[in-house]
Scaffold this active site. Structure first.
Site, PDB file in Angstrom:
ATOM      1  N   CYS A   1      -7.293   4.934   3.160  1.00  0.00           N
ATOM      2  CA  CYS A   1      -8.223   4.316   2.227  1.00  0.00           C
ATOM      3  C   CYS A   1      -8.909   3.106   2.868  1.00  0.00           C
ATOM      4  CB  CYS A   1      -7.510   4.001   0.919  1.00  0.00           C
ATOM      5  SG  CYS A   1      -8.622   3.955  -0.512  1.00  0.00           S
TER       6      CYS A   1
ATOM      7  N   GLU B   1      -4.409  10.315  -0.219  1.00  0.00           N
ATOM      8  CA  GLU B   1      -3.556   9.132  -0.314  1.00  0.00           C
ATOM      9  C   GLU B   1      -2.629   9.241  -1.527  1.00  0.00           C
ATOM     10  OE1 GLU B   1      -4.062   4.266  -0.759  1.00  0.00           O
ATOM     11  OE2 GLU B   1      -5.740   5.583  -1.274  1.00  0.00           O
TER      12      GLU B   1
ATOM     13  N   LYS C   1       0.538   2.097   5.485  1.00  0.00           N
ATOM     14  CA  LYS C   1      -0.673   1.321   5.260  1.00  0.00           C
ATOM     15  C   LYS C   1      -0.426  -0.141   5.634  1.00  0.00           C
ATOM     16  CE  LYS C   1      -4.259   1.163   1.671  1.00  0.00           C
ATOM     17  NZ  LYS C   1      -4.561   1.555   0.266  1.00  0.00           N
TER      18      LYS C   1
END
Length: 306
Positions: free
Chosen positions: A165, A44, A131
């Site tokens: 994540c 990430e 994200k």
């Protein structure tokens, strides 16, 4: 051919900026070629940086001028998509004959997104995922993605998708991605904790898919010349933990901790049918008469010029 080599490339963002980080990624070219990996997943925000411990001068109700300066520096270190960095990564994919999934900080207008970019050896940049839900104070610096960037991409290693994540903890997102018939679940992260390892094993077992999680590794704040309140100066900022999991939740490689490196293993997508024999979460083990999920994959824009 169902048997292929896959990899997680564990490394960290360089404090010297995105140019140095990109050079660090490209330096693994020969090792990727030697490994024979057909898919490489990177952490990430590796290109652009994950500013762990940075407050950006913000308190509830007000922001300090020095925080705005910190954000301006962070914004300058982000990348344009497409741009010169994506061209370099596409070249790496072509030369290594490996598909890549790379965590980046993406600039779009005056907004930053934590994104994962998908590269194909023949076609270059083929997709991206933004994200959906930045975690905690990440929301100060990153915008939210929408349903238009939930790709499933065909690679030589299998059909891949991505969650970044703590998105991996969103059960409805997982269900949506399982419905795309993912063979290999890619999980770029900066979460180094043991509970993350449990989450990765759970997702592999729940989705009956292979999971590749690539985590950043960063030295101690003291070595970087920074101070974080409440943080032990010599404790690593991020200690890694990249791991590759099989479709019944078994650890195939890793976790790799405390060092950079290319973590590899072979996976056989034929095993997925056997793994799903008794559990297919969006197939024979689902109850569409009781539960259903609607996913809006249309891009969302504030202003539309007709």
């Amino acid at each position: 051919m169902s048997l292929t080599t896959v990899a997680a490339l564990q490394l960290g963002s360089s404090p010297e900026g995105k140019e140095a980080t990109l050079a660090g990624i490209l330096a693994y070219e020969n090792e990727i070629i030697a490994s024979g990996a057909r898919l490489v997943v990177m952490p990430e925000a590796v290109l652009g940086g994950y500013p762990k411990g940075e407050t950006f001068g913000t308190q509830l109700g007000y922001r300090l001028p020095e925080g705005r300066e910190a954000f301006a520096r962070y914004f300058a270190n982000a990348i344009d998509v497409p741009g010169q960095e994506t061209e370099a990564l596409a070249g790496l994919s072509q030369r290594t004959n490996a598909s890549l999934v790379v965590g980046v900080i993406e600039r779009d207008g005056s907004t930053l997104y934590c994104s994962a970019l998908f590269f194909d050896p023949q076609q270059g940049l083929v997709a991206k995922h933004r994200k959906l839900m930045p975690t905690g104070t990440e929301r100060l610096i990153w915008g939210q993605g929408d349903g238009s960037t939930l790709p499933a991409v065909e690679t030589a290693a299998g059909r891949i998708g991505c969650a970044i994540c703590w998105e991996n903890h969103m059960p409805l997102l997982r269900t949506a991605m399982y419905a795309k018939n993912i063979d290999i679940w890619c999980a770029p992260t900066v979460d180094e904790r043991d509970i993350w390892q449990a989450s990765m094993r759970h997702i592999a077992h729940e989705g009956r898919c292979f999971v590749i999680s690539a985590c950043q590794v960063q030295p101690s704040p003291a070595s970087l010349g920074i101070s974080i309140p409440g943080w032990e100066p010599d404790r690593p900022l991020i200690q890694g933990g990249s791991v590759i999991i099989g479709p019944l939740g078994d650890v195939l490689a890793g976790p790799l901790r405390g060092q950079e490196g290319l973590l590899t293993t072979q996976v056989d997508t034929k095993e997925l049918v056997r793994a799903r024999y008794d559990f297919d979460v969006v197939g024979h083990y689902s109850r569409p008469d009781v539960f259903s999920l609607s996913v809006d994959e249309r891009p969302k824009k504030t202003v539309n010029f007709l």
